[in-house]
Enzyme design. Sequence first.
Site: not given
Length: 443
Positions: A56, A59, A80, A119, A203, A206, A228, A231, A265, A316
């Site tokens: 990502h 980040q 997060r 994303y 993603h 969830r 993902h 994790e 993960h 990541d």
Amino acid sequence: MTLFAKAALLPSGWARDVRLTLRAGTIHSVTPGAAPLPGDHRAEILLPGLPNLHSHAFQRGFSGLTEHRGPTPDSFWTWREMMYRFALTLSPEAMQAIAALAYAEMLEQGFTRVGEFHYLHHAPDGRPYANPAEMSARIFAAASETGISLTHLPVFYAHGGFGPQAPGAGQRRFLHSPDAFARLVQSCESMARPQDRIGLAPHSLRAATMGEITTLAQAFPNRPFHIHIAEQQAEVADCLTHTGQRPVDHLLSHAPVGPDWCLIHATHLTPAETRALAASNAVAGLCPITEANLGDGIFPAADFLAAGGRFGLGTDSNVQITAKGEAQMLEYSQRLGTRGRNICADHGSTGARLFRAALAGGAQALGAPAPQLAPGAPADLVALHDSMGFAMADDRLLDRWIFGTDLTVADVWAHGAHLVQQGRHIHAARLRAAAAAACRALL
Ligand code: NGQ
Ligand code: ZN
């Protein structure tokens, strides 16, 4: 371009005095036992470039800035929240500047391809940009500026949690309807250079329902398909509550998981899930430094490898960008967990096992030809410098690079372009200044 290396890792094993010619982004010839010719770039130790299967890029902009705690215990979930706050501030220009720095640093570390799990799609208010693919275009621009090969993985994100729950305000830049998402994938196709690939990524369990995930897999077959999964323990518990199954068990029993898939993960696995994931021939996308940083847990590497499982490595969250560091952290997490040594080795060199597995698994996950020093392969090359000058041509070089201190990345070529010279990306100074300016404005 022509190169001469004192030692090179060929598909058949280590060779000495290897001369290579590169043409139009690919390796044209490889001749072991050769003599150097005038004009050859002289390398000491030559390896194929590694794929970074999970990034990502944005980040990178807050690297090292989430390492403090407030009055309550810190966790993945509080991290997060901070990450979402940063994500809400990013302009397209800042996205490109930060991604370009991250990609230059990846090249400097020996990564020649990146899988960008992307994303951050929309404007800060959650509305699409005039060009709905604006932020993906910035990722392609960053890849072009730096020369890294890109597997772009636009992310489908629709929900805030199992149930499904409504998305939260902090997730508003991520969201698509299935139709709008399909249009984004089409736009990405038109931006790809010949060396780029387009995959897709629901993603997580969830953020996408099983129905949405299987519909996407059917609509876009035969491409890298990343998600993902498993994790955090809270995510396993939520999945059990809502489906009666653990995440990996649930995915494997409801979706057509196969070699195109990469499960990012996959930290929390029962022994049965570990064997089933290995048997699926999907790649486990391990991101050991981020998993340590976020307090995720320890992947059951020994059992997974014993079952023939495939894995690749990703940076990541980009809190640190290092190829050897990811491989090292994977092995060290296993040592801490099992109180043994050389856990990821088959028998023989741990560094070589980690390197070869990450090369094959990363290429598989990114839908790219496996980098190898062979005619016809992509000219993705890493030259290491040995400050001790030992005249070795064997797997100890990979152990010394990954676990020791004497070997460093000197030169890197991606798709035939000589992008890192004497340890520095050719545009490092300019890219760092631009990213620093963008980050200072945000902080
Ligand atoms: C991400 N990153 O999408 O950036 C995630 C956090 C989530 C990692 N899991 C967000 N390392 O999983 O909901
Ligand atoms: Zn991730």
